[in-house]
Design an enzyme around this catalytic site. Structure first.
Site, PDB file in Angstrom:
ATOM      1  N   ASP A  90      33.861 -17.342  31.011  1.00  0.00           N
ATOM      2  CA  ASP A  90      34.427 -16.638  32.159  1.00  0.00           C
ATOM      3  C   ASP A  90      34.961 -15.267  31.761  1.00  0.00           C
ATOM      4  O   ASP A  90      35.931 -15.174  31.012  1.00  0.00           O
ATOM      5  CB  ASP A  90      35.551 -17.506  32.740  1.00  0.00           C
ATOM      6  CG  ASP A  90      36.174 -16.902  33.983  1.00  0.00           C
ATOM      7  OD1 ASP A  90      35.500 -16.101  34.649  1.00  0.00           O
ATOM      8  OD2 ASP A  90      37.331 -17.233  34.268  1.00  0.00           O
ATOM      9  N   ASP A 268      32.607 -10.165  37.796  1.00  0.00           N
ATOM     10  CA  ASP A 268      33.143 -11.474  37.426  1.00  0.00           C
ATOM     11  C   ASP A 268      32.041 -12.507  37.264  1.00  0.00           C
ATOM     12  O   ASP A 268      31.384 -12.873  38.235  1.00  0.00           O
ATOM     13  CB  ASP A 268      34.144 -11.919  38.495  1.00  0.00           C
ATOM     14  CG  ASP A 268      34.772 -13.249  38.145  1.00  0.00           C
ATOM     15  OD1 ASP A 268      34.661 -13.671  36.988  1.00  0.00           O
ATOM     16  OD2 ASP A 268      35.366 -13.860  39.037  1.00  0.00           O
TER      17      ASP A 268
END
Ligand SMILES: *[C@@H]1O[C@H](CO)[C@@H](O)[C@H](O)[C@H]1NC(C)=O
Ligand SMILES: *[C@@H]1O[C@H](CO)[C@@H](O)[C@H](O)[C@H]1NC(C)=O
Length: 389
Positions: A90, A268
């Site tokens: 992430d 993201d």
């Protein structure tokens, strides 16, 4: 997993994964001396489910969109006895945490039993991540040996991470963002920093490659750039936020029209679709002839009405092909809302370029230089890796 907003989308899908069979997780490969490639399996939602309660309020665009997450599931080995657990890579967060066996969670993602590792040590209590939908994980801050990507991968000694003894998510997270975003006041060397300090790579920098829309695997190349994976030139722009991996987006171009943006978007890895400012989105939809549903999203009469969309940064554009911008939306009961939803949603609180964009970009995040370099991705198995030094 962007800040406190996005993780809520992860939760429902995480739970649904408990019963699904995750594919075998690929490992790591050491490439040039100083570059380390961590492959991951890409798990994308089968259905984009818009919660039943997502009706637009006049002053707000905070949809409860669930089952939205895309996950990049890599394997790590934890402890002296190399316990395999899977974690979501992430770029939108900065801590590694894993699910402890005492959580009672079991399943295909693996759990960590610190009592069986001779290299385990407890640092402090008070590991806690809490998300906007009240989902959360708590436990201790600990350290142990972490091997990235399975057997033969780089072995990080005394790596600090969160050991979640309670969690509403059934796999851990490998956050690789800025240390300032760590979920503790006592900042520590997170995984990318440890790769540098323990001699595996030269700079805290990595390249993200997600491959094409139907690809089952992607990779993050720590410390290196694979020049075979993009076309044109890689162009660097400054990160415009202190905490997040944000870039300024100048405009978008589609169907012969350019819509000004001039604001910051997070690139993201953990978000599937794109979240745009509502006014920008209305203009973009108008340029495309997309229609507005009273349920709060845009859609096309026919998928063939979609057009390529170029996202323009200083000195570089990345084009999202038309086919990547259309998908089916479902309500919470599994009923189709539309087969031809526009995969850009309005959002006032945060602006994100997610998987729909990132698949088409080759992205080099240089956390030391505080730059992000972009080029149009090229889908190929060729490699031409150079080390970032
Ligand atoms: C929908 O949202 C309203 C206002 O927040 C809330 O009162 C209501 O309980 C919600 N309904 C459902 C089905 O979640
Ligand atoms: C590999 O990439 C470098 C940097 O872009 C380039 O100079 C070089 O020619 C490439 N090598 C091959 C074999 O394509």
């Amino acid at each position: 997993m962007f800040a406190n907003f996005k993780v809520l989308y992860a939760i429902a899908l995480a739970l649904s994964f408990a019963t699904s069979n995750a594919a075998a997780v690929p490992g790591f490969q050491k490439r040039e001396n100083g570059a380390i490639k961590l492959d991951f399996n890409i798990e994308r939602p089968d259905k984009l489910i818009l919660n039943g309660n997502f009706t637009k309020r006049a002053d707000d665009y905070n949809y409860a969109l669930i089952n939205e997450g895309s996950y990049y599931v890599a394997e790590i080995l934890v402890g002296s006895n190399q316990q395999a657990v899977k974690v979501d890579v992430d770029t939108g967060s900065s801590d590694l945490w894993v699910v402890d066996t005492s959580s009672g969670i079991s399943g295909t993602y693996g759990v960590y039993d610190h009592t069986t590792s001779s290299t385990f040590s407890r640092i402090a209590s008070g590991f806690a991540v809490a998300y906007a939908d009240q989902s959360h994980a708590e436990g201790d801050w600990v350290s142990d040996t972490i091997q990235l990507g399975g057997t033969g991968g780089p072995s990080l000694k005394n790596q600090e991470f969160g050991d979640a003894t309670t969690s509403t998510i059934n796999f851990g997270i490998l956050g690789i963002g800025f240390p300032i975003n760590e979920a503790t006041a006592d900042k520590y060397q997170n995984v990318p920093q440890s790769l540098v300090s323990q001699g595996y790579i030269h700079k805290n920098a990595y390249s993200l490659y997600l491959d094409s829309s139907d690809a089952a695997q992607g990779s993050v190349l720590f410390g290196g750039i694979d020049h075979a994976k993009y076309s044109g030139s890689l162009v660097s722009n400054p990160v415009v936020s202190q905490n997040d991996l944000d870039l300024n987006v100048n405009s978008v171009t589609t169907n012969g029209q350019t819509i000004d943006i001039g604001s910051n978007y997070v690139l993201d890895s953990g978000t599937t679709i794109n979240y745009l400012d509502p006014t920008v989105l209305a203009n973009l939809a108008s340029a495309l002839g997309a229609k507005y549903s009273s349920s709060g999203f845009y859609y096309f009469d026919s998928a063939s009405d979609a057009k390529d969309i170029s996202v323009n940064f200083d000195g570089v554009s990345v084009t999202i092909p038309a086919s990547y911008t259309v998908g089916a939306f479902y309500d919470g009961d599994g009923n189709a809302l539309t087969e031809t939803g526009f995969l850009f949603l309005p959002q006032t609180n945060y602006h994100i370029l997610g998987d729909v964009f990132l698949r088409n970009a080759y992205v080099v995040y240089d956390l030391d230089a505080r730059t992000i370099s972009l080029a149009q991705a090229k889908f190929t198995s060729d490699e031409n890796i150079t080390v970032i030094s």
